[in-house]
Design an enzyme around this catalytic site. Structure first.
Site, PDB file in Angstrom:
ATOM      1  N   TYR A 191      -3.424   0.375  10.393  1.00  0.00           N
ATOM      2  CA  TYR A 191      -3.117  -0.071   9.090  1.00  0.00           C
ATOM      3  C   TYR A 191      -1.824   0.312   8.651  1.00  0.00           C
ATOM      4  CZ  TYR A 191      -4.103  -0.422   4.071  1.00  0.00           C
ATOM      5  OH  TYR A 191      -3.955  -0.595   2.896  1.00  0.00           O
ATOM      6  N   SER A 232       0.961  -1.223   0.067  1.00  0.00           N
ATOM      7  CA  SER A 232       0.044   0.230   0.030  1.00  0.00           C
ATOM      8  C   SER A 232       0.833   1.367   0.131  1.00  0.00           C
ATOM      9  CB  SER A 232      -0.840  -0.011   1.072  1.00  0.00           C
ATOM     10  OG  SER A 232      -1.413   1.210   1.529  1.00  0.00           O
TER      11      SER A 232
END
Length: 706
Positions: free
Chosen positions: A596, A583
């Site tokens: 996250y 990501s």
């Protein structure tokens, strides 16, 4: 002669059913009737296997140049499959031109001269190449001809008493010819037989199969079925109470144990035989296979080799028997014994080649076995792609059925070694191999994708399958996984996709998914770790459970998947590629998403560590970092989208626009864009890349890697 007389109920299920539909056939042209008959015959594997057998019809057509009526031979073309072919699968030849080729025949080795001339006989510029079997139809003065390879007839044909058994079953209705290699010589022998036996309805060819004929397409179809059914019933009645394979010697293991053993040895075999060409495996533990591999006569019958040329061209002349002592050794111990057995097989095959080669023979091909037989476990086959491996297994099951039938009523005989070699290394067979299309870039590769039912996972599966890979989809969502598997099977076929439920936080589930990949496809080449979760909240409002869930899935889950991938890839010892779907947040921190971002950063650093450890084994580890892939993503269908919308003080409907406008390129990022980067890392195009990152984010300066 009508179809067989009524039989006992327990035998009736063995008969091939007459599926001819007069209403459906009523409006068909002669060529369409030939196709209809061919599809009916080819769709039943008791009649002939995939790609096997051929059919023909002699049809009156208008010559496109003269407008005159001419007789045209319609015959299955080279490389076709009767069960699935269309009209364009038939070669069409002017009969008069084809018959004019006979002066070019100069003995049994004339096919290399004659076959190239068949194209000069082509009717209506048909591009379909005529096969080596064309003379078996063109030289027989019958309107419709079928040549099939039913197990029952090959069992008769492969028996030591083949001629006498044929007479016992059929009398003078069906003749018998000694073995002759397919080609012009056999066509001449068939012509001679039909002229001398005008009332015969067909002929059995020793060690090969059966030819049947009739005046109409329907009559030919029914004749073929009748001949097959009579042999089937005769064999069943004569075999009653007999043990053609001898006594049962090794009982079948429970199904889960069989799969465990297969999963342990298939990657080891695959690594030893793949070389420059990767192989894909297929496992068969059907009842017929288990009976054979557990029998007293397994080794003796296997060593005799197969009989029908269609069988051994797919399976090689012999299988490799790998004895397994389930009571005294583990699957892992068994796997360590595979290498010397494979080396011995190669030596045996090389000796066969040296004994039988002729001046001008093609170079020796791959000396590895195609078929591997394991008592108590089943049969493993390996080939350049999954469909070919499966079909090779189907052909060997046919060979097992042939051995059973022949050994029950006579003595089974394989094709003589020199005859087998002369077909395997025939210059025409070599030419056919040379005409094969170049394989796709990922042909022979197996990929496992976690989070496979989501947007990125499914797009990646399609991209890899477009390049020839087989794919194991793994996901925690049962329904989504089933739908994704069904969708890919509709698009790519049943052979190249499988699914395995997995929760990447559970060690046992991850281990099971890799075991599935091993026994379903033989191993692994590409592992895409993509299972994901996303959460957003200020750190002071982030619960320990939320923090731990991110770590469990995005850090521990990626570790568990990578560890199993490393173990499997090292077992194969032929390298491999692992790709993490990371990501932008692994490189660029975002407020309100500490759990996250931290888990994604851990994932990224894990990949760096794995790249260091994997390099000596040829295992490459790389990362694709996407950003804002909303379309098709289940993550963005949940709370994450609402949380991100609140962060940006907008609605969820506007998120894609916001992410697009914040990028340097002002473009949206889609799952297919991520899949393209994954395909690069998975392929040989990236063979010198490891420890690298590709950002697929339309440009985000904060996430630049340098």
């Amino acid at each position: 002669m009508s179809v067989v007389q009524p039989v006992q109920a327990e035998l009736s299920s063995l008969l091939v059913e007459n599926r001819w539909n007069d209403a459906l056939a009523a409006g068909m042209t002669p060529a369409q009737l030939l196709l209809y008959r061919s599809n009916l015959l080819g769709s039943d594997k008791r009649i002939t296997n995939f790609g096997g057998g051929n059919t023909s019809a002699k049809v009156v057509e208008k010559d496109p140049l003269t407008g005159q009526d001419v007789t045209v031979l319609w015959v299955k073309g080279s490389g076709g499959d009767l069960g699935t072919m269309k009209l364009d699968g038939f070669a069409t030849l002017y009969m008069d031109k084809f018959l004019s080729l006979e002066p070019f025949y100069r003995g049994k080795d004339s096919d290399s001269v004659l076959v190239p001339l068949y194209s000069h006989c082509t009717f209506n510029l048909n591009p379909r190449a005529a096969s080596i079997d064309t003379p078996l139809h063109g030289l027989v003065d019958r309107a419709h001809v079928d040549h099939m390879h039913p197990d029952a007839l090959i069992a008769i044909a492969a028996s030591a008493d083949s001629k006498a058994l044929t007479w016992e079953i059929y009398g003078d209705e069906i003749g018998w010819l000694p073995w002759i290699r397919p080609g012009y010589e056999l066509g001449l022998a068939l012509r001679k037989f039909t002229r001398e036996n005008p009332k015969a309805r067909g002929v059995v060819l020793e060690a090969h199969g059966v030819f049947t004929w009739a005046d109409t397409s329907k009559a030919c179809y029914e004749n073929t079925l009748d001949v097959i059914n009579r042999a089937t019933l005769w064999l069943a009645e004569k075999s009653r109470g007999k043990q053609p394979f001898g006594a049962a010697k090794v009982p079948a293991l429970p199904v889960e144990k069989r799969r465990e053993v297969a999963a342990a040895i298939m990657p080891r075999i695959r690594g030893l035989i793949s070389g420059t060409t990767r192989k894909v495996g297929h496992f068969d533990d059907s009842a017929a296979v288990l009976e054979f591999v557990g029998s007293e006569k397994l080794q003796a019958l296997a060593d005799l080799g197969t009989s029908c040329p269609d069988h051994f061209l797919r399976t090689k002349i012999w299988p490799l028997v790998l004895p397994f002592d389930a009571a005294n050794e583990s699957a892992e111990q068994f796997a360590r014994r595979v290498q010397p057995a494979i080396e011995q097989y190669r030596e045996r095959y090389a000796a066969y080649y040296e004994r039988c080669k002729r001046p001008g023979s093609p170079k020796m091909r791959d000396p590895n076995a195609v078929v591997y037989l394991v008592p108590g476990v089943g049969m493993i086959t390996f080939a350049a792609d999954k469909a070919t491996a499966r079909i090779a297994g189907e052909f060997y099951v046919n060979a097992i059925n042939v051995m059973r039938g022949a050994a029950a009523v006579s003595t089974y005989r394989g094709l003589p070694e020199q005859e087998a070699f002369d077909i395997e290394y025939w210059d025409l067979e070599e030419a056919k191999l040379q005409r094969m299309p170049k394989p796709k870039p990922l042909a022979g590769r197996v990929a496992l994708i976690t989070g496979g039912a989501g947007g990125i996972g499914l797009a990646t599966a399609r991209r890899l399958m477009d390049e020839g890979a087989c794919v194991v989809l793994c996901d925690i969502d049962h329904d989504a996984l089933s739908e994704a598997e069904a969708e890919l099977k509709r698009q790519y076929g049943n052979d190249v996709v499988a699914s395995s439920w997995v929760d990447v936080t559970r060690e046992d589930a991850v281990v099971a998914s890799f075991r599935d990949s091993a026994w379903k496809f033989g191993g692994l080449d590409i592992c895409i770790s993509n299972a994901g979760i996303a959460s957003a909240s200020p750190v002071d409002q982030t619960s320990l459970a939320t923090w731990q869930k991110n770590m469990d899935i995005l850090s521990t889950g990626y570790f568990l998947v990578s560890r199993q991938a490393f173990q499997l890839l090292k077992t194969q010892n032929i390298g491999g590629s692992i790709v993490f779907i990371g990501s932008k947040n692994a490189l660029a921190a975002s407020p309100g998403a500490a759990a996250y971002c931290t888990a994604k950063a851990a994932e990224l650093h894990l990949a760096r560590c794995l790249a260091l450890e994997g390099a000596p084994a040829g295992i490459r580890v790389n990362v694709v970092n996407p950003d804002a892939v909303l379309r098709g993503s289940r993550i963005w269908q949940g709370e994450w989208a609402q949380q991100r919308a609140e962060q940006y003080k907008t609605s969820t409907d506007e998120l894609e626009s916001i992410y697009r406008e914040r990028s340097l390129l002002k473009r949206s990022v889609f799952p297919e864009d991520v899949a393209e980067a994954v395909a690069f890392f998975a392929s040989e195009r990236a063979s010198k890349s490891t420890g690298n990152i590709i950002n697929v984010d339309a440009g985000n300066a904060a996430a630049f890697t340098r």
